[in-house]
Design a protein around this motif. Structure first.
Motif, short mmCIF file in Angstrom:
data_model
loop_
_atom_site.label_atom_id
_atom_site.label_comp_id
_atom_site.label_asym_id
_atom_site.label_seq_id
_atom_site.Cartn_x
_atom_site.Cartn_y
_atom_site.Cartn_z
N LEU A 137 25.19 42.91 116.86
CA LEU A 137 25.62 42.44 118.17
C LEU A 137 26.64 41.33 118.06
O LEU A 137 27.66 41.33 118.78
CB LEU A 137 24.40 41.97 118.97
CG LEU A 137 24.69 41.39 120.36
CD1 LEU A 137 25.31 42.46 121.26
CD2 LEU A 137 23.41 40.84 120.98
N ASP A 138 26.41 40.37 117.18
CA ASP A 138 27.36 39.26 117.00
C ASP A 138 28.74 39.78 116.64
O ASP A 138 29.76 39.33 117.20
CB ASP A 138 26.86 38.31 115.90
CG ASP A 138 25.66 37.48 116.33
OD1 ASP A 138 25.29 37.53 117.52
OD2 ASP A 138 25.08 36.80 115.46
N GLU A 139 28.79 40.73 115.71
CA GLU A 139 30.08 41.26 115.28
C GLU A 139 30.72 42.11 116.37
O GLU A 139 31.94 42.06 116.57
CB GLU A 139 29.93 42.08 114.00
CG GLU A 139 31.26 42.49 113.40
CD GLU A 139 31.15 43.17 112.06
OE1 GLU A 139 32.19 43.67 111.57
OE2 GLU A 139 30.04 43.20 111.50
N ALA A 140 29.91 42.88 117.10
CA ALA A 140 30.45 43.72 118.17
C ALA A 140 31.07 42.86 119.27
O ALA A 140 32.14 43.19 119.81
CB ALA A 140 29.35 44.60 118.75
N LEU A 141 30.41 41.76 119.62
CA LEU A 141 30.96 40.87 120.63
C LEU A 141 32.26 40.23 120.14
O LEU A 141 33.21 40.07 120.92
CB LEU A 141 29.95 39.78 120.98
CG LEU A 141 28.75 40.22 121.82
CD1 LEU A 141 27.74 39.09 121.94
CD2 LEU A 141 29.21 40.67 123.21
#
Length: 211
Positions: A137-141
Motif C-alpha cells: 500500500l505504501d508503495e502504491a500510494l
C-alpha cells in the motif's frame, strides 16, 4: 490422472474447520478438541499434522495468503503507474470484495486479521502478512502521487496510515457482512466503497464512474 491423497484431504479439512473455529471463537477460546471432533479424527491423527494450536494457526494464515495469491492477481505497485491507475485499483478492490462476499472458508480466514485476540505478537505468519500488505500500500500510494492520480497535500506517511486504517475497516466489515446481502446489493455497496476511497485519495474531484 491425479492420485487420490486422503492424507492431503484430511489436512485440508482440518484447516477449514480450524479457520471457522478461530473466526467464530477467537484464538484464545478456540478449542482443539472441538476441531478434532468436527473432523472425526483421533488426537494422534491430528498431531500427525500439527503439534500445537499455534502451529495450526500459523498454517491457516499461510495457506490463506497462498490461496489469495492464486485467486487474485495482485499487480506490483509500479504496474499501477500511468493514466489507468484508478482502473487498476478498481479492478483489484472489486476482486477482493467479490472474494469477501462469497462467504467461503477463505473469507473466514480473512476475519483472523481483525480478531481482537489474534496472536499478532506471537505469529510470524500474521505479522508478515500485515507487513506485506502495508508495504504494498505504501508503495502504491507513492506511485499514485508520482503519476498525479493521488493527492499529495498530506504527508505521505500520514496518508498511508489513514488509508491503511480505512481499508482495514472496509475489509473487516465486508468479511463479516457482505455475504448477508443479495448480489445486487453487494455490487451497490462495493461501488460505494470504491467511491469512498476515490474521494479520499483522488487528486482531482470526480466520481468512480468517470475514472
Amino acid at each position: 490422472m491425479a492420485l487420490h491423497d486422503p492424507s492431503s484431504e484430511r489436512r485440508e479439512r482440518v484447516l477449514e474447520t480450524a479457520t471457522r473455529e478461530f473466526a467464530r471463537r477467537g484464538y484464545e477460546h478456540a478449542s482443539l478438541n472441538s476441531i478434532i471432533r468436527a473432523c472425526g479424527m483421533s488426537k494422534s491423527s491430528f498431531y500427525h499434522f500439527f503439534d500445537s494450536k499455534a502451529a495450526l494457526f500459523e498454517t491457516v494464515v499461510t495457506e490463506a495468503m497462498r490461496l489469495l495469491g492464486r485467486e487474485i492477481d495482485v499487480p506490483a505497485p509500479r504496474e499501477l503507474a500511468g493514466p489507468h491507475f484508478w482502473e487498476h485499483v478498481t479492478r483489484l478492490v472489486t476482486e477482493l470484495l467479490e472474494l469477501a462476499g462469497r462467504g467461503s472458508w477463505f473469507a473466514e480466514a480473512g476475519k483472523l486479521f481483525y480478531s481482537a485476540d489474534s496472536p499478532v505478537e506471537h505469529s510470524p505468519a500474521l505479522r508478515g502478512a500485515i507487513s506485506s500488505v502495508r508495504d504494498w500500500l505504501d508503495e502504491a500510494l507513492e506511485v499514485g502521487r508520482e503519476c498525479g492520480a493521488v493527492r499529495d497535500d498530506l504527508p505521505s506517511s500520514l496518508q498511508a496510515s489513514l488509508v491503511f486504517a480505512a481499508l482495514r475497516c472496509l475489509d473487516d466489515w465486508s468479511l463479516h457482512h457482505l455475504h448477508e446481502y443479495s448480489e445486487r446489493e453487494r455490487e451497490r455497496i462495493a461501488r460505494a466503497q470504491l467511491e469512498t476511497l476515490y474521494r479520499m485519495l483522488a487528486r482531482e474531484p470526480g466520481t468512480a464512474g468517470n475514472r
